[in-house]
Each structure stands twice: as structure tokens, then as C-alpha cells.
Enzyme design. Structure first.
Site, PDB file in Angstrom:
ATOM      1  N   PRO A 321       0.857  -1.197   0.000  1.00  0.00           N
ATOM      2  CG  PRO A 321      -0.547  -1.508   1.810  1.00  0.00           C
ATOM      3  CD  PRO A 321       0.759  -1.954   1.260  1.00  0.00           C
ATOM      4  CG  LEU A 322       3.496   1.958  -2.209  1.00  0.00           C
ATOM      5  CD1 LEU A 322       4.039   1.629  -3.582  1.00  0.00           C
ATOM      6  CD2 LEU A 322       4.623   2.298  -1.248  1.00  0.00           C
ATOM      7  CB  CYS A 428       1.261   4.602   9.531  1.00  0.00           C
ATOM      8  SG  CYS A 428       1.504   6.299   8.962  1.00  0.00           S
ATOM      9  CG  HIS A 510       8.634  -1.977   7.199  1.00  0.00           C
ATOM     10  ND1 HIS A 510       8.347  -0.648   7.012  1.00  0.00           N
ATOM     11  CD2 HIS A 510       9.887  -2.146   6.725  1.00  0.00           C
ATOM     12  CE1 HIS A 510       9.391  -0.044   6.460  1.00  0.00           C
ATOM     13  NE2 HIS A 510      10.328  -0.935   6.283  1.00  0.00           N
ATOM     14  N   GLY A 568      10.608  -4.745   3.210  1.00  0.00           N
ATOM     15  CA  GLY A 568      11.737  -3.873   3.501  1.00  0.00           C
ATOM     16  C   GLY A 568      12.933  -4.093   2.599  1.00  0.00           C
ATOM     17  CG  ASP A 569      15.857  -2.050   2.903  1.00  0.00           C
ATOM     18  OD1 ASP A 569      15.156  -1.033   2.743  1.00  0.00           O
ATOM     19  OD2 ASP A 569      16.644  -2.190   3.857  1.00  0.00           O
ATOM     20  CB  ALA A 591       7.224  -0.301  -0.330  1.00  0.00           C
TER      21      ALA A 591
END
Length: 724
Positions: A321-322, A428, A510, A568-569, A591
Site C-alpha cells: 500500500p503506497l 505507519c 516491515h 523492507g528493501d 514498496a
């Protein structure tokens, strides 16, 4: 960069000209496919170089592409990069800037309260005329008091900007659907209008439709709106929500039960603590009390509905989700490039319940997202999994109170029939969301978080519920292991009253804390620990069943298995398959890697690096522009909206360093390059962090920006405003 681009430049001539021209300092390089020696199972693919010669944090650019002082042109990228969840919450961070004062100062170089100006006609055309033949408009309800233009020829000549010449002058919307939803307001209207002569000799302007294109564009799934858009609710339904006419009986009943049960538990636990303090021993009577304790608590008003079975596997990469960047055109683009599952931008629960137009717009999905994934699991991997009923699109919500999340989930699953999953954002990091008690603040209140997820699961009909979490809120105090155990097995409060597991279908972790920012890498070793825990809990699920009574299947995770996703990454197919093979996650949520190079999904599917040429990369930009016009319209406002989100995308894609320029593989998402040049002028242009070059790229497909258009990137040094 001094090269200028006329507004009629198209992909076929402009891109090729830029690739073929340029000074002698630019090497011409065709598209290449750099393929590693990949074993039969790509999960075990190893990097080409062990990185011993690499300088940490610096991209290893080949010597021939480095630009020394005084050489031009060159690219040197800044490091104002936001981490995954900051990108996800950008829209909500901007709200914080509206408060001004101390909050604005804390953001320093960030543009938090961004404004984008206006893109509109000098005088608008009345809706009664906008889609009608010139001489037979619909009746205007405002009559002589209408402030919009009714004379079509005058509007076209004086108030509407000239037609765009990009895309060979052909309206992308009309080309795709056989009609244009913007009517006379379309910036390409000349491509779908004509003048006809009537029997009385008068000449009339009319819009043209193409039946063959219309038939070809018929939706493959029932329930779609114009342009192949799904989950679009009516104005009447939004008004019902605003005026509280739409009831949420399930949420109301379950929230009441949660409140009453919480009070009972508080009284009960207080009594137990008092007994413990007075050394009351558990005698036979006390053991009997343990057995009938659950009878003191009310049963939930209803059990969750049976959920649709999910599947996540190594062949199903997920787009995260972005917010802002994760709009419908971008998700559509990623699905086309190989993303198997997508999520909406993070929506706030309360505005959803209140019927806010902007929040409900986030629920819209493209037709390609409501079709089943292109890859299905092997027979029997998931019990009762029905591939034909699966789809790609899920929604993510944020809430700080159970009733908000429950009501939002109930109305969304009732009004939007094309949802794969409802995901709760518990990660978040943005201050505005955190201080409100939502996002990563829920990590500090695991009991409250569990209540929210249980309630969501109870009211979501057949749609499964999932959660996205972080390692914790503080760097040195990870809490995800304990939280995951609670979410899989159920917390002690609910276990005590016989409610068993929370019913969560999937958990995404994350690998960063709230405190951590992009400067440090995600902790995949911790993600691996959590993956091992979930595997053990899934394997022992039958043994851990309630000993007093068998827990109802509807209280369990769908198929009695909780899926685990790492985040993540992830920046290459190597990162992806290493995460699955070594860390043990079911799949990876991507992401920033997708924002910087959307074709990462192609690389994962192919199991190899794809060295996209500059023209291939520009074709992806062109495709986004087309999809943007399809989604937001080809009128002045739609073109301006498309331009704004295209520039947002370019603020990420310019950070991609072509792998053909790298001395060592694999590329790393944290690396920043020294000053360098591309293999041709177009490649150098696409790598520029100068906002003027982003505008230049947008004008290749959207023409010159409107005089009132303004673009404020996240960093103040990159602001742009049209000078009249």
C-alpha cells in the site's frame, strides 16, 4: 540539461532521437538482459559479487560513466529518500503541515502542506452541453443563472486550450474505450468529433463513438463502471453515510459486546490479582471455577462468516500500500508488469464511515486487479482454495478505535464486492497518525489491536482480515514476536473466555521500528525469527486448540493457517528469492523497489536482471500517462492530475541506476551514486533529480503545463511553479 523537447514529441521519435543523438562522450547501449547463472530453483540464486570492493552506501558506477568536476551533463542524486511507510503515509503527513507552527518547523526541508495549483479551463462548459450534440443540448437546470458556457463553438475557440498533439493527436481514452468520458472538454477532442450538415442546411458539431472499440472494451467481470473501474459507489450511497442513514448493525452489536466483555474482564482480573496478593491457593473449588469461568461471560452476538481462502507463495510478489504513489494507474501498471496482489492507499476509517468522497475514491480498482492472479498454487497446497474466486486487490485502513475500524470494514465489504482482503495498518510511523493512536501506536496496545482485528473479522462477511506491523516502536525494543503470537493464538484475555485465535489471515512485517528511518537497512534476521515462529504456530495449531472446548473453525485463520509476508528493501529478484529461501517468509511485499523500478516484478518472474534501455523506461512513463488519463480524465483537470502523479512517480524512478552502469551486482536500494552520466542523453535525463527535467518528461506526453499548475515535491529544493 539543455536539450529542449517540443510538446508534440512522441515516444517513437523523441526517445529514439535522444538515444541516438548526443555528444561523443555518450555511449550508445542497446537493451540488454544480464542473466546470472541461475540454478533450477531461483530461490537459491547467489549474487555475482561478494561486495568486498564496494564502498558502503555508494553505488559502484563504472569508471567510464563517472563525471569528474567540470564535465557536463551529469547526475548526482540527493539523499532525501523516505522509507517505505513514509511513502505510504505521505498524504496524511501533508495534513500535519496544515497546522503550521511548531509542526511545520520540525519538518525542516519537507514540503508538508503541499499545493498543486489548478488546471482548469478559462471558463467551464456546462454539463448540459459537455456530452451532447451542438444543437440539441440537455436542459440546464440553472437556466440564465448558469455561470458556465453554453455556446459550444465559443468554448472551443476562446476558453479551452488547444488540443494536445501527443499520442499522435489520438485521445487515449477514446482509443481504449471507443468513446471519451470527458466529451467536449477533452484535450484531444479533435480526434473524436466531426461536423455534420442537417437537413435544414445547418452545420452541427457532434462527438464520435466507435462501436468496435466499445465492444472490445466490454468488462470481463460484472459490476464495472466506465473505464473498467470497480468498487465505485454512488453519490446516493455516500450521502447516506454522511447523513448516518446507512446502519451498521453488526458493528454496533459487536462493539457493545467488546465494551461489556472488557469491563467484565477488568473486574474479574482485579479480583484475581487481589486473591494472588493474599496467597489464596487454588483448591478444588477454584479449579471448578476455572472450568466454568467462561459461563460468566456473554458469547459474542455472532460468529464471523466463513472466509474466502487466500494463497501467498514464492510466485506471488505483492505491491505494498503506497499513499499518493500507489494510485490506480500505478497499480494497473504494476499488475501488467507482474505484480500478483495489490493494495489500496491507506484509507482512514472515520472518513470512510462519514462518506468522504476522497477516501472512497481509494477503494476503486482497475479491472485487471479484480481478476484472479495469473498464477495458482499446486493442487492441495491450500485446502478449499478456489482460484476462480480469488482476486488481486485488497484495501488497507487505519483506525485508532475499534468502532471506527468495524464500521469501516462493514460498509466497505457491503458496498465494494471486489475486495480480496481488508488490511489494518499497524505500522505507519508518521507523527500525525501515531499521536492520534493509529498506525504504529497500536503496537504499544496489543490488546486493543487484537480487539480491532477480531471485530473486523467478525463483520467482514467472506473477506479475510490481515495486519501490517513493524518490529516495534523503539529501536532496541522489538515487540513483533510477542504480538505475532497473540495474533495467531489469541491473547490471554480472549483465551480465558474461550474465544481462541483472532482469525487473522495474514501478517506483514516491515523490518524496521517506528523510530528507525531509511538510513539503516531493514532487519531481515528479525523477520526470519518471526517467520520461524509463525511456522511453528501453524504446525502446532491443532495441538494448541482450546482444551475446554473445540474452537469453532470460523474463529480460526482461513484454512487454519496464517500467512507471513516480509517487507523492507527488496530491490531485485535476488533480494526477493533470498528473503523467501533464507528468511522463510511466504512472499515479499515490495514498496520503494517498485516505485524506483516498476519492472522489478518482471525481474522476479524471469529470475534475472533486466537492463531496460532508456526508451523502454520511457515507454513505461508513457503507459502511466495513458493510464492516468483513463483514470482521471482527458480534460484539463484530468491532464493536470495525471501530470501531478506522474511527477510524483518520477521523483522515485529517477533514483534508479541502470545495472549496465554498475561495476558490481546486486544493486542496493540504499546506495547513492556519485556524479555520473547515462549511456545516452535520454538515460541521463531520466536519472536527473532536477524538477525541471521531470516537467520536461511530462510534457512529452501531456504537453505544456497549465499556467496555474504548480508542483511541490516532498523536498523544498525541488519546487516548480509555472511562470506566466
Amino acid at each position: 540539461m539543455t536539450q529542449s523537447f517540443p510538446n508534440e514529441t512522441t515516444l517513437n521519435d523523441g526517445a529514439k532521437r535522444l538515444e541516438n543523438e548526443g555528444s561523443g562522450n555518450f555511449e550508445e547501449s542497446p537493451a540488454k538482459r544480464i542473466k546470472l547463472d541461475k540454478p533450477e530453483n531461483p530461490i537459491h540464486a547467489q549474487p555475482e559479487n561478494n561486495g568486498a570492493q564496494r564502498k558502503k552506501g555508494t553505488a559502484p558506477i563504472r569508471e567510464e560513466y563517472l563525471v569528474r568536476s567540470g564535465q557536463e551533463p551529469s547526475v548526482k542524486q540527493t539523499s532525501d529518500v523516505r522509507d517505505d511507510d513514509e511513502a505510504e503515509a505521505a498524504r496524511h503527513q501533508e495534513r500535519a503541515g496544515e497546522k503550521g507552527g511548531k509542526q511545520r518547523k520540525k519538518q525542516k526541508g519537507q514540503n508538508t502542506a503541499r499545493k498543486f495549483g489548478k488546471s482548469q479551463d478559462e471558463k467551464g462548459l456546462c454539463q448540459s452541453v459537455s456530452h451532447s450534440p451542438e444543437l440539441s443540448p440537455r436542459t440546464c437546470q440553472f437556466g440564465d443563472n448558469c455561470r458556465f458556457e453554453h455556446n459550444l463553438r465559443k468554448y472551443l475557440k476562446e476558453y479551452k486550450r488547444e488540443d494536445l498533439k501527443t499520442f499522435n493527436g489520438m485521445c487515449p481514452v477514446w482509443d481504449a474505450y471507443g468513446l471519451c468520458f470527458s466529451g467536449w472538454k477533452c484535450r484531444f477532442v479533435g480526434s473524436h468529433m466531426t461536423e455534420r450538415e442537417l437537413e435544414d442546411g445547418r452545420k452541427e458539431l457532434v462527438l464520435v463513438e466507435d462501436e468496435e472499440r466499445k465492444n472490445a472494451a466490454m468488462p470481463l467481470v460484472e459490476g464495472g463502471a466506465e473505464g473498467g473501474v470497480f468498487n465505485s459507489i454512488s453519490t446516493e450511497q455516500k450521502v447516506d453515510l454522511m447523513k448516518k442513514r446507512r446502519k451498521t448493525p453488526k458493528s454496533d452489536a459487536y462493539t457493545t459486546w467488546l465494551d461489556e466483555t472488557s469491563k467484565q474482564l477488568e473486574i474479574h482480573n482485579h479480583g484475581r490479582r487481589f486473591a494472588d496478593e493474599n496467597n489464596v491457593e487454588a483448591n478444588g473449588e477454584a479449579r471448578d471455577e476455572v472450568e466454568d469461568r467462561r459461563a460468566q461471560f456473554k458469547e459474542p452476538p455472532f460468529l464471523p462468516s466463513e472466509k474466502r481462502r487466500l494463497y501467498f507463495g514464492s510466485e506471488t510478489p505483492v505491491l505494498a500500500p503506497l499513499t499518493t504513489q500507489g494510485n490506480l494507474p500505478f497499480r494497473r501498471l504494476c499488475v501488467e508488469l507482474g505484480a500478483q496482489f495489490t493494495y489500496s492507499e491507506m484509507a482512514m476509517s472515520l472518513p470512510i464511515v462519514q462518506g468522504h468522497k476522497g477516501e472512497w475514491a481509494l477503494m476503486k480498482a482497475h479491472q485487471s486487479e479484480v481478476l484472479p492472479p495469473t498464477i495458482k498454487p499446486n493442487q492441495g497446497v491450500v485446502k478449499d482454495y478456489d482460484h476462480s474466486r480469488d482476486l488481486k486487490f485488497g484495501v488497507q485502513i487505519s483506525a485508532n478505535k475499534p468502532w471506527q475500524a468495524l464500521k469501516a470494514t462493514e460498509v466497505m465489504t457491503a458496498l465494494c464486492p471486489h475486495l480480496r482482503v481488508v488490511d489494518l495498518n499497524c505500522g505507519c510511523p508518521i507523527d500525525l497518525v501515531y499521536r492520534d493512536g493509529a498506525g504504529s501506536a497500536l503496537l504499544e496496545h496489543p490488546s486493543k489491536l487484537e480487539k480491532i482485528l477480531r471485530g473486523m473479522n467478525a463483520v467482514s462477511n467472506e473477506v479475510p482480515v490481515s495486519a501490517k506491523i513493524r518490529m516495534g516502536t523503539k529501536d532496541n525494543s522489538p515487540t513483533a514476536l510477542k504480538l505475532i503470537e497473540r495474533l495467531v493464538l489469541g491473547g490471554p484475555e480472549f483465551t480465558e473466555i474461550g474465544q481462541g485465535p483472532a482469525g487473522v489471515a495474514a501478517i506483514t512485517l516491515h523490518g524496521r521500528s517506528r523510530q528507525q528511518r531509511y538510513t539503516r537497512e531493514a532487519d531481515w534476521s528479525y523477520i526470519s525469527e518471526c517467520a520461524a515462529l509463525i511456522r511453528r504456530l501453524n504446525e502446532r495449531s491443532d495441538d494448541l486448540t482450546d482444551t475446554i472446548r473445540e474452537a469453532d473453525d470460523r474463529l480460526q485463520a482461513p484454512g487454519r493457517r496464517v500467512y507471513f509476508l516480509g517487507n523492507g528493501d527488496c530491490y531485485s529478484h535476488e533480494d526477493y528469492y533470498r528473503a523467501i529461501g533464507e528468511s522463510g517468509v511466504d512472499t515479499v511485499m515490495i514498496a520503494r523497489g517498485a516505485l524506483m523500478k516498476p519492472w522489478i516484478f518482471e525481474e522476479i518472474q524471469a529470475g534475472q536482471y533486466l537492463d531496460k534501455s532508456a526508451s523502454e523506461r520511457l515507454s513505461i512513463v508513457e503507459k502511466f500517462a495513458k493510464y492516468g488519463l483513463n483514470a482521471w480524465g482527458s480534460d484539463e483537470h484530468g491532464v493536470g492530475t495525471t501530470r501531478r502523479f506522474l511527477l510524483e512517480l518520477l521523483s522515485f524512478t529517477h533514483r534508479y541506476i541502470p545495472i549496465g552502469l554498475l561495476e558490481h551486482l546486486p544493486p542496493r536500494i540504499q546506495d547513492r551514486p556519485p556524479a555520473y552520466k547515462g549511456r545516452n542523453e535520454l538515460e541521463t535525463l531520466l536519472a536527473s533529480d532536477n524538477y525541471k527535467d521531470w516537467i520536461k518528461i511530462s510534457e512529452m506526453f501531456l504537453g505544456p503545463a497549465h499556467k496555474d499548475f504548480k508542483f511541490e515535491p516532498k523536498h523544498k529544493s525541488n519546487s516548480y511553479e509555472i511562470e506566466g
